[in-house]
Design a protein around this motif. Structure first.
Motif, short mmCIF file in Angstrom:
data_model
loop_
_atom_site.label_atom_id
_atom_site.label_comp_id
_atom_site.label_asym_id
_atom_site.label_seq_id
_atom_site.Cartn_x
_atom_site.Cartn_y
_atom_site.Cartn_z
N LEU A 118 0.76 -1.14 -0.10
CA LEU A 118 -0.01 -0.05 0.05
C LEU A 118 0.76 1.36 -0.11
O LEU A 118 1.95 1.44 0.61
CB LEU A 118 -0.86 0.01 1.08
N VAL A 119 0.49 2.31 -0.98
CA VAL A 119 0.98 3.52 -0.87
C VAL A 119 0.21 4.64 -0.89
O VAL A 119 -0.69 4.75 -1.28
CB VAL A 119 2.09 3.64 -2.29
N ILE A 120 0.80 5.63 0.06
CA ILE A 120 -0.06 6.94 0.26
C ILE A 120 0.74 8.10 0.21
O ILE A 120 1.63 8.10 0.79
CB ILE A 120 -0.83 6.99 1.64
N ALA A 121 0.21 9.01 -0.82
CA ALA A 121 0.95 10.48 -0.76
C ALA A 121 0.03 11.62 -0.72
O ALA A 121 -1.33 11.17 -0.51
CB ALA A 121 1.81 10.26 -2.24
N GLU A 122 0.25 12.76 -0.83
CA GLU A 122 -0.60 13.83 -0.85
C GLU A 122 -0.05 15.17 -1.24
O GLU A 122 0.93 15.23 -1.53
CB GLU A 122 -0.96 13.97 0.87
N THR A 123 -1.00 16.02 -1.56
CA THR A 123 -0.81 17.44 -1.77
C THR A 123 -1.87 18.28 -1.02
O THR A 123 -3.03 17.84 -0.83
CB THR A 123 -0.75 17.87 -3.18
N THR A 124 -1.35 19.52 -0.75
CA THR A 124 -2.44 20.23 0.05
C THR A 124 -2.91 21.44 -0.64
O THR A 124 -2.45 21.78 -1.57
CB THR A 124 -1.69 21.01 1.53
N PHE A 125 -4.33 21.38 -0.51
CA PHE A 125 -5.28 22.43 -1.53
C PHE A 125 -5.55 23.78 -0.60
O PHE A 125 -6.06 24.59 -1.12
CB PHE A 125 -6.01 21.65 -2.37
N GLY A 126 -5.69 23.40 0.86
CA GLY A 126 -6.20 24.60 1.61
C GLY A 126 -7.83 24.47 1.46
O GLY A 126 -8.34 23.84 2.15
N GLY A 127 -8.46 25.25 0.73
CA GLY A 127 -9.80 25.00 0.50
C GLY A 127 -10.33 26.50 0.97
O GLY A 127 -9.73 27.41 1.44
N ILE A 128 -11.68 26.67 1.09
CA ILE A 128 -12.43 27.87 1.27
C ILE A 128 -12.18 28.11 2.96
O ILE A 128 -12.17 27.09 3.72
CB ILE A 128 -13.91 27.69 1.13
N GLU A 129 -12.18 29.10 3.21
CA GLU A 129 -11.86 29.75 4.53
C GLU A 129 -12.63 29.11 5.86
O GLU A 129 -12.32 28.73 7.04
CB GLU A 129 -11.73 31.14 4.85
N ILE A 130 -14.06 29.05 5.50
CA ILE A 130 -15.12 28.56 6.55
C ILE A 130 -14.78 27.12 7.13
O ILE A 130 -15.11 26.91 8.04
CB ILE A 130 -16.44 28.65 6.04
N LEU A 131 -14.07 26.30 6.07
CA LEU A 131 -13.72 25.11 6.53
C LEU A 131 -12.22 24.81 6.63
O LEU A 131 -11.91 23.81 7.45
CB LEU A 131 -14.27 24.11 5.33
N ALA A 132 -11.31 25.43 6.01
CA ALA A 132 -9.91 25.22 5.83
C ALA A 132 -9.20 25.17 7.25
O ALA A 132 -8.37 24.75 7.51
CB ALA A 132 -9.13 25.88 4.87
N ASP A 133 -9.45 26.45 7.85
CA ASP A 133 -8.97 26.52 9.09
C ASP A 133 -8.94 25.49 10.19
O ASP A 133 -10.12 25.26 10.76
CB ASP A 133 -9.35 27.92 9.72
N PRO A 134 -7.73 24.92 10.39
CA PRO A 134 -7.67 23.75 11.54
C PRO A 134 -8.52 24.42 12.89
O PRO A 134 -9.08 23.42 13.77
CB PRO A 134 -6.51 23.47 11.46
N LYS A 135 -8.30 25.61 13.12
CA LYS A 135 -8.97 25.86 14.54
C LYS A 135 -10.37 25.69 14.52
O LYS A 135 -11.05 25.70 15.79
CB LYS A 135 -8.53 27.60 14.46
N HIS A 136 -10.99 25.50 13.62
CA HIS A 136 -12.44 25.19 13.65
C HIS A 136 -12.69 23.94 14.30
O HIS A 136 -13.90 23.62 14.92
CB HIS A 136 -13.14 25.16 12.31
N GLN A 137 -11.71 23.08 14.35
CA GLN A 137 -11.82 21.75 15.19
C GLN A 137 -10.60 21.66 16.34
O GLN A 137 -9.73 20.89 16.22
CB GLN A 137 -11.83 20.45 14.28
N PRO A 138 -10.71 22.46 17.38
CA PRO A 138 -9.58 22.80 18.20
C PRO A 138 -9.41 21.43 18.90
O PRO A 138 -8.32 21.28 19.41
CB PRO A 138 -10.08 23.77 19.31
N ASP A 139 -10.11 20.46 19.26
CA ASP A 139 -10.09 19.26 19.71
C ASP A 139 -9.55 17.90 19.01
O ASP A 139 -9.48 17.05 19.57
CB ASP A 139 -11.20 18.97 20.62
N ALA A 140 -9.31 18.33 17.71
CA ALA A 140 -9.25 17.35 16.67
C ALA A 140 -7.78 16.61 17.18
O ALA A 140 -6.95 17.39 17.50
CB ALA A 140 -9.20 17.71 15.24
N ARG A 141 -7.74 15.30 16.95
CA ARG A 141 -6.42 14.63 17.21
C ARG A 141 -5.73 13.79 15.93
O ARG A 141 -4.82 13.27 16.10
CB ARG A 141 -6.80 13.52 18.19
N ILE A 142 -6.23 14.34 14.89
CA ILE A 142 -5.60 13.60 13.54
C ILE A 142 -5.27 14.84 12.45
O ILE A 142 -6.34 15.28 12.18
CB ILE A 142 -6.53 12.59 13.21
N ASP A 143 -4.21 14.97 12.05
CA ASP A 143 -3.71 15.71 11.23
C ASP A 143 -3.48 14.83 9.82
O ASP A 143 -3.71 13.57 10.04
CB ASP A 143 -2.65 16.60 11.47
#
Length: 617
Positions: A118-143
């Motif tokens: 199995l192989v996994i890779a990525e690129t970040t696209f960011g996205g719209i501000e209302i969803l993209a900011d990780p601060k919207h889920q301050p208790d999230a434990r998975i990045d």
């Protein structure tokens, strides 16, 4: 990959000043996906450049475990507690996110592949501000970084990986921006999965995953690419139940009167609308890859204005059919792309300097007289931490089905070495832990024993003498890769000879195969590190002090030919245009070419501006 930034795209607006300024701090990545039917030898391939100025080039290794409870915090995994809980750090920010339960059984992971191919890779696209900011889920434990490595430890196939990733985000939240993932397995399935957080007050992410049809290839580069997708074809498309409902809830999508079933809903256009920089600095890299490899020879011109950011509505297809079935070298060349020969090439303007380098000093965007400008952002880039091309061979036993061709630093100036997914150790020159393990990158600790530093030495020498150095580096890399391909064939033959021809691979033979694979990968990395350091010395000797020096046994002075290659005529023209007669020689004979005079033994020191005897030179 992105490091400590927020790349926002505002709903219904063009690229904002905030986004532009933040983009200057960002890093970015590029992926290529090749299905078995699009490759010459029937192997799926995933290529990945992990680009960031504060990412140390290291090959991560997570040994398999049989019981998380038995693993100590200082044990083989380092981030697993004795109580069966796993500590999680954000790969981008190094922020400690918390703990999640560890699985009782985890698989061996080397870099971005595992013992099951199995192989996994990525690129970040960011996205719209209302969803993209990780601060919207301050208790999230998975990045997104943890999502990759935890999933590789828990999944065997691409479909398992997609479900595992979805489950992890739903259970523990999502602490990152929008991401595009490349996922491929030994069955030959190749998928693109795109995700973005659900926003404030919610947990997890919405997502869609589409299987790339066999015979096709795809790519992505920091711009969401999945547009419309079938919702009644689970063999080829999977998605979160609320992928459309969330868009309606937050007001970024309304069901059209003429499309009551939302069949034309576009993930990319809704959650990551294309902006000028989204096309020019991101998706243009995908355009350059497709232009190199597409069966459609008109592809480059057809989408040139889109890549230049002039026609953002003329979206490229999600995948293409290549002109011919691809080999490893084709993918390697595409990942070394600097827009050569296209409208976005940057090796011909004044910024390229006297040696035609395609690179520019960061940041990506800059201001002059209150006007914002940008540099081109090519596939190959100086800020790459590490890169790989993974080959997944469906006709090989799982532990040796995937080969990770791994390199550190710039993908156009660094050679890769092969390591099998089932390897239980990696070369010391490449080994290390990352921020996802709670370990800061030692970027201010120069260590000649680490490949990251030696490959940076070659790359940075190349940047200053591009026109002379880059062809030499590329020739050396191709020679190294070809040699490794020959060695892989021999090692594969040796390992396959250990197969039990009657019952398949028994445990004893499997251990022997893994031992051979591990030893080969360690030996290959160690040897390449030494060879590349020696090559640096050779390159430095050939290009020191702005000369180009070649072997010449007939020369009695140094057994070499020392050449003053000077500057390109276009660069000379610019100097004259800018300075007029400032550097003009009043008498053509007043300053002869010293080196040329020595070579013909006609030196007249009195013609120099000041005699050699009086000047001491």
């Amino acid at each position: 990959m992105r490091i400590v930034h927020y790349h926002y795209r505002h709903i219904g607006a063009t690229f904002s000043l905030l986004a532009a300024s933040l983009l200057t701090l960002s890093s970015a990545c590029t992926n290529i996906l090749v299905t078995p039917g699009a490759s010459a030898n029937g192997d799926a391939m995933i290529a990945y450049n992990a680009d960031s100025g504060n990412l140390m080039g290291q090959l991560y290794h997570y040994p398999a475990t049989k019981s998380a409870v038995d693993v100590d915090v200082d044990g083989v995994n380092g981030n697993v507690n004795g109580n069966g809980m796993r500590k999680v750090w954000n790969w981008d920010t190094a922020r400690y996110l918390g703990e999640i339960p560890e699985d009782p059984l985890t698989y061996n992971v080397v870099g971005n592949t595992n013992e099951h191919g199995l192989v996994i890779a990525e690129t970040t696209f960011g996205g719209i501000e209302i969803l993209a900011d990780p601060k919207h889920q301050p208790d999230a434990r998975i990045d997104y970084g943890s999502l990759i490595y935890i999933t590789l430890q828990r999944s065997k196939t691409a479909r398992e990986a997609i479900q595992t990733m979805a489950n992890l985000m739903d259970a523990f939240g999502y602490a990152s921006e929008g991401e595009s993932f490349s996922i491929a397995d030994v069955k030959g399935e190749v998928w693109i999965m795109e995700v973005i957080g659900r926003g404030e007050g919610k947990v997890g992410a919405v997502w869609v995953a589409v299987k790339v049809p066999d015979g096709m290839m795809a790519a992505h580069s920091n711009q969401a690419r999945i547009q419309t997708f079938p919702r009644d074809d689970p063999d080829n498309c999977l998605y979160s139940h609320d992928v459309i409902d969330l868009a309606k809830e937050i007001g970024v999508y309304e069901t059209p009167n003429d499309d009551p079933q939302d069949e034309h809903f576009s993930f990319s256009d809704t959650y990551d609308p294309v902006t000028f920089m989204g096309a020019r600095a991101s998706d243009a890299r995908t355009w350059s890859i497709f232009s190199m490899l597409a069966e459609d020879t008109e592809f480059e011109k057809k989408y040139e204005k889109y890549a230049m950011g002039q026609d953002p509505t003329n979206r490229m297809p999600l995948w293409i059919k290549p002109l011919q079935k691809l080999i490893f070298q084709d993918v390697s060349s595409a990942m070394a792309n600097h827009y050569e020969g296209t409208a976005l090439r940057s090796d011909k303007d004044v910024g390229a300097g006297p040696y035609a380098t395609p690179y520019r000093a960061r940041p990506l965007t800059w201001k002059y007289d209150d006007v914002m400008y940008h540099n081109e952002r090519s596939v190959a880039t100086q800020q790459t931490g590490w890169n790989f091309i993974a080959q997944i061979r469906s006709d090989m036993p799982p532990p040796i089905s995937s080969i990770l061709w791994f390199a550190v630093d710039d993908s156009s100036t660094s050679p890769r070495f092969p390591v099998y997914g089932g390897s239980t150790a990696v070369s010391d020159a490449y080994s290390g832990k990352g921020t996802q393990d709670g370990v800061p990158s030692p970027l201010l600790e120069f260590d000649i024993g680490k490949a990251f530093w030696v490959q940076n030495m070659v790359s940075n020498l190349c940047y200053t003498r591009w026109s002379s150095a880059f062809p030499l580096v590329q020739t050396k890399i191709k020679t190294i890769h070809s040699s490794f391909e020959d060695e892989i064939a021999l090692v594969d033959q040796q390992m396959m000879a250990m197969m039990d021809k009657t019952t398949g691979t028994n445990d004893e033979n499997l251990d022997g195969i893994i031992n051979i694979a591990t030893a080969f990968g360690v030996r290959s990395g160690d040897r390449l590190h030494k060879e590349w350091f020696q090559f640096y010395g050779e390159l430095f000797a050939r290009l020191r002090d702005f000369y180009v020096i070649e072997e010449d046994p007939s020369d009695p002075i140094c057994n070499c030919k020392v050449m003053e290659v000077g500057m390109a005529s276009t660069w000379k023209a610019r100097i004259v245009e800018e300075t007029g007669s400032h550097y003009k020689c009043v008498d053509d004979d007043s300053v002869p070419d010293l080196l040329a005079a020595m070579s013909t033994h006609t030196l007249d020191t009195q013609k120099l501006r000041g005699s050699m005897s009086s000047s001491g030179e």
